[in-house]
Design a protein around this motif. Structure first.
Motif, PDB file in Angstrom:
ATOM      1  N   GLU A 209     -31.029  87.001  98.618  1.00 58.74           N
ATOM      2  CA  GLU A 209     -31.472  85.680  98.173  1.00 58.74           C
ATOM      3  C   GLU A 209     -32.778  85.295  98.868  1.00 58.74           C
ATOM      4  O   GLU A 209     -32.887  85.407 100.097  1.00 58.74           O
TER       5      GLU A 209
ATOM      6  N   HIS B 109     -27.843  81.224  91.857  1.00 64.04           N
ATOM      7  CA  HIS B 109     -27.296  80.006  92.463  1.00 64.04           C
ATOM      8  C   HIS B 109     -27.880  78.869  91.656  1.00 64.04           C
ATOM      9  O   HIS B 109     -29.070  78.579  91.754  1.00 64.04           O
TER      10      HIS B 109
ATOM     11  N   ASP C 141     -24.743  76.526  93.568  1.00 67.87           N
ATOM     12  CA  ASP C 141     -24.999  76.254  94.986  1.00 67.87           C
ATOM     13  C   ASP C 141     -25.593  74.860  95.054  1.00 67.87           C
ATOM     14  O   ASP C 141     -26.782  74.679  94.789  1.00 67.87           O
TER      15      ASP C 141
ATOM     16  N   ASP D 112     -31.919  81.558  93.458  1.00 70.54           N
ATOM     17  CA  ASP D 112     -31.413  80.193  93.665  1.00 70.54           C
ATOM     18  C   ASP D 112     -32.476  79.283  93.068  1.00 70.54           C
ATOM     19  O   ASP D 112     -33.631  79.295  93.506  1.00 70.54           O
TER      20      ASP D 112
HETATM   21 MN    MN Z   1     -28.273  79.437  97.548  1.00 66.32          MN
END
Ligand code: MN
Ligand code: LRH
Length: 426
Positions: free
Chosen positions: A217, A279, A325, A252
Motif C-alpha cells: 500500500e 481501500h 478503510d 487506498d
Molecule cells: Mn488504507
C-alpha cells in the motif's frame, strides 16, 4: 447482537411494493436498451467488500476523539458487528484484521463465529507504524527502511508473525503499509531507505505461502511530512516487481495528492497485472478516510469504469481484494460503513451500465462528445432498484440505513455493551 431472517422479511414487507414497481420500470427500460439486468444483479450480489476491523468504533484525530456508545470491545463483538452489516446489506461478507489490534485469543471460536455469520477473513494488515509496549526496538525512524538492521529484522519478523495469524484464519493476503519516511530534508538517504525496504519486503515475501498475495500500500504523506518511502503507485509497483509474482499494489483512494487521476493509475496497474486491491474511502483534502462516495462520487464511478473494463480485458490481473478503510469521527460507525457499502455498489452498478463496445467505437472515432454521453448516461441512471434486488435475492433488506434504525440496532448494542466500551483501532 444478531439480526434474524424473520426480522428482515418483516422489515421488507413495508417497502417491497415500491421496490417492485421501481425495479420493473428500470428493468424494462434497461432490457429495451439491450442490457442483461439479471447478470448485473448477480454481479452486484457477488461483490463482497471486506470491513476494516479497525473502523468499527469511533475514529479520532490528534485534536480529539468523540466515542460512540455500544462500541465493540473485543474481536468477537467486532465480528458480530460485521455480521450485522452483512445481514442487512449482504455485501459485507469479509473482515480485514489489523495486527496486533485484533489478535484472536481463540482461533477456532472466532472462525466458528465468522463462519456462522458467513464472514470470511480477507487480507491481514501488519503494523510497524506503532511501538508495542514490550518491543526491543522502536519504529520512530522507520521500520522496514530503518538504518538499523535490528529494527528492520524486528519489523520483518512481525510481518511473518502476521502471515501465520492470517493463515490460521484462512486469510490469503498480507497488506503492508509503511509510515516510513522523513519529516525534514536531509533526514533520510532516499536510496538507502528504498533499498532497505525492498530487501526487507523480499525477506517477508519468502515467508508468504504459495497461494497468498502481498499487497503493497502506498501513501504520499502522514505521519511523515517531508518524504514517504512508498509514496506512490510507482514506488509500490517497483517494490512489488522486486518481490515477485505474488506481490501487488494496493490502492487506498485517500492516498493520492489532490486531483490525481486515480482511474488512470487503476487502469495501467491492471494492464500490467499488478493491481491487487483497494481501500475504499473518500476525501476532500488529505487521507480523510471519509464515507465512500460522499465527496467525489463521479470519480469513484470513473474508477469502476476502469475496473469493469479491466475485469473484462485484463485476465493477467488477479481477482481484486475489495476493502473499505475509513474512520468515523462524527457518524455511527455502522451507519457510515453501510453508506460506504451502498456507494460502492452504486458506482459498480452504474459502471456495469456503460456500453463498453459503444464507448470503444466512439473512442476510435475520436467522438469526444459521444464518449462523455455514454459515460454520463450510465452515471445519471438511478440504479438503486438494482441494488435492492441484489440484496433481496441474497436475503438482505431493501433499505439498510432505514432498517438499521427501524430495528434499533445501536440501541440494542448499547443495552448489551453499555456506553463506555472502546474499540481498538484508529
Ligand atoms: Mn488504507
Ligand atoms: C494508512 C492506512 C493503512 C492502515 C491504516 C489503518 O493511512 O490507510 O491502510 O494500516 O490506514
Amino acid at each position: 447482537m444478531k439480526i434474524n431472517q424473520a426480522e428482515i422479511s418483516d422489515y421488507n414487507q413495508k417497502g417491497v411494493k415500491d421496490h417492485n414497481e421501481n425495479f420493473d420500470f428500470l428493468s424494462n427500460k434497461l432490457t429495451s436498451q439491450g442490457k442483461d439486468v439479471g447478470s448485473i444483479v448477480s454481479k452486484l450480489a457477488g461483490f463482497q467488500v471486506a470491513i476494516p476491523s479497525w473502523a468499527l468504533g469511533a475514529g479520532g484525530t490528534r485534536f480529539g476523539r468523540f466515542g460512540f456508545y455500544g462500541e465493540p470491545s473485543n474481536l468477537e463483538q467486532k465480528i458480530e458487528d460485521v455480521g450485522v452489516l452483512h445481514s442487512l446489506t449482504q455485501t459485507a461478507g469479509a473482515v480485514s484484521l489489523h495486527i496486533p489490534w485484533d489478535i484472536p485469543s481463540d482461533y477456532d471460536a472466532i472462525k466458528q463465529k465468522a463462519d456462522a455469520l458467513h464472514i470470511k477473513f480477507d487480507a491481514v494488515n501488519s503494523n510497524t507504524f506503532q511501538d508495542q509496549k514490550d518491543a526491543a526496538e522502536t519504529y520512530k525512524y522507520g521500520s522496514l527502511s530503518n538504518v538499523s538492521k535490528a529494527v528492520r529484522e524486528q519489523a520483518i519478523q512481525h510481518n511473518l508473525d502476521v502471515i501465520k495469524i492470517g493463515d490460521k484464519l484462512g486469510s490469503k493476503a498480507l497488506t503492508v503499509w509503511l509510515a516510513d519516511g522523513s519529516c525534514f530534508p536531509g533526514q533520510n538517504n532516499f536510496q538507502t531507505a528504498f533499498q532497505n525496504t525492498q530487501d526487507s519486503l523480499i525477506d517477508i515475501y519468502k515467508g508468504l505461502p504459495d497461494d497468498w498475495k502481498m499487497l503493497v500500500e502506498y501513501k504520499p504523506y502522514e505521519p511523515n511530512f517531508y518524504s514517504t518511502v512508498i509514496q506512490d503507485w510507482g514506488a509500490s509497483l517497483m517494490l512489488a516487481n522486486g518481490c515477485g509474482d505474488k506481490a501487488y499494489t494496493l490502492v487506498d483512494l485517500g492516498h493520492h495528492l489532490p486531483n490525481s487521476n486515480i482511474e488512470q493509475i487503476v487502469s495501467i496497474l491492471q494492464l500490467k497485472g499488478k493491481l491487487g486491491g483497494f481501500h475504499f474511502n473518500d476525501s476532500k483534502y488529505g487521507d480523510d478516510d471519509l464515507t465512500v462516495g460522499s465527496i467525489k462520487p463521479y470519480a469513484l464511478f470513473l474508477i469502476f469504469n476502469e475496473l469493469v473494463y479491466g475485469m473484462e480485458n485484463n485476465p493477467q490481473n488477479p481477482d481484486l481484494a475489495w476493502m473499505i478503510d475509513a474512520s468515523h469521527n462524527v457518524k455511527d460507525p455502522l451507519e457510515d460503513l453501510i453508506q460506504s457499502l451502498e456507494a460502492i455498489q452504486e458506482a459498480y452498478a452504474k459502471a456495469l451500465l456503460i456500453d463498453q463496445k459503444a464507448l470503444k467505437a466512439a473512442q476510435l472515432e475520436n467522438d469526444v462528445v459521444k464518449c462523455q454521453e455514454i459515460l454520463q448516461g450510465a452515471y445519471r441512471t438511478d440504479v438503486r432498484p438494482l441494488l435492492e434486488k441484489a440484496r433481496l435475492n441474497s436475503g438482505g433488506v431493501i433499505n439498510p440505513i432505514d432498517a438499521y434504525r427501524t430495528l434499533g440496532v445501536r440501541g440494542q448494542l448499547i443495552k448489551e455493551r453499555g456506553k463506555h466500551t472502546i474499540a481498538t483501532g484508529l
